[in-house]
Design an enzyme around this catalytic site. Structure first.
Site: not given
Ligand code: AMP
Length: 283
Positions: A30, A37, A151, A155, A189
């Site tokens: 995202m 990443h 992480k 998911q 975040r």
């Protein structure tokens, strides 16, 4: 590096590459990219002839409109980082490209309850949105390998279940959690935390490491209640500490009855929700 915004153009490009027999790796993100990443990207580029990264802030996985609105969007900086990493293709589609027929989800997968626990309980609809977007992106890219981070433990477990259920022809590769110097798991975040919050948030990793060190010293119930207490520092509010079977994600009662055990936590630091996890045992 090619920056592609349309599905049509991406598929044309990929068709050409596949015809040449090239293997394709894919990392969905995202954006607001950080070292976590980039680790996925690095591994993807090592293991495939061609690497594709998508940057798309998927609205359907946000259960909190404020969180979606405030989610950092830094495409220019992201593309510079990816170019430096020698990425082949950056796919940065609009919402219309991803959901040409609207955002309503028509995908129905039996996730065997994996989506109802932990994050699923506190973020209703979140995993439905995650499956919807990953399924759509896999359909567009049809990669050989898909790269995701530990992480987000729940998911990747759910995405693996989706791959199995729908018999999708892709191999999921899970990469380690990348942390800041103080142990805080890297997250887009984190950018929204104050310096003080970011510093204090190291309590999360410290608590996870404590759990691992003490996994055989206390009962599972005692481990959870002690961990919750450790996380209750001023300004921080733990939402859950779960100790679960790493395959089923069901709460466990006894450490010795399971061979694969993970501790997962979600903690609010002011208005920011942080998640992290640690594998307590795996054999
Ligand atoms: P996101 O952009 O947050 O949706 O994350 C995209 C991918 O990067 C997901 O597979 C995440 O699990 C992974 N990821 C995010 N943060 C980290 C991290 N600190 N370490 C490893 N992987 C990460």
């Amino acid at each position: 590096m090619k920056i592609i915004k349309s599905v049509n153009q991406l598929q044309k490009e990929l068709k050409k590459l596949k015809k040449q027999g090239k293997s394709i790796g894919f990392t969905p993100t995202m954006g607001a990219l950080h070292n976590g990443h980039l680790q996925l990207v690095k591994r993807m580029l090592k293991e495939n002839d061609v690497g594709v990264v998508s940057v798309f802030v998927n609205p359907t996985q946000f259960n909190d409109a404020k969180d979606l609105k405030k989610y950092p969007r830094t495409l220019k900086k992201d593309s510079e980082l990816l170019k430096k990493a020698k990425l082949d293709i950056l796919f940065a589609p609009s919402e219309k490209e991803v959901y040409p027929k609207g955002k309503k989800n028509t995908l129905s997968i039996d996730l065997n309850g994996l989506d109802t626990r932990m994050e699923g309980k506190f973020r209703p609809g979140h995993f439905e949105g995650v499956c919807q977007v990953v399924h759509r992106l896999l359909d567009i890219v049809t990669p050989d390998r898909l790269y995701m981070g530990q992480k987000d433990f729940q998911q990747f477990t759910i995405i693996q279940q989706m791959i199995n259920n729908l018999k999708l022809n892709v191999k999921l590769v899970v990469c380690d959690i990348i942390r800041e110097k103080n142990g805080l798991a890297r997250s887009s975040r984190n950018e929204r935390l104050t310096k003080k919050q970011r510093d204090e948030a190291q309590i999360i990793n410290k608590t996870l490491l404590w759990l691992k060190r003490n996994r055989n010293k206390y009962s599972v119930g005692e481990l959870k209640s002690r961990a919750l207490k450790k996380l209750e520092i001023p300004g921080f509010k733990p939402e859950y500490v779960s100790i679960v079977n790493g395959k089923t994600l069901k709460n466990i009662r006894k450490m010795s009855s399971h061979s694969y055990v993970v501790a997962c936590v979600a903690v609010w630091s002011g208005e920011i929700r942080l998640i992290d996890n640690i594998i307590l045992k795996n054999k």
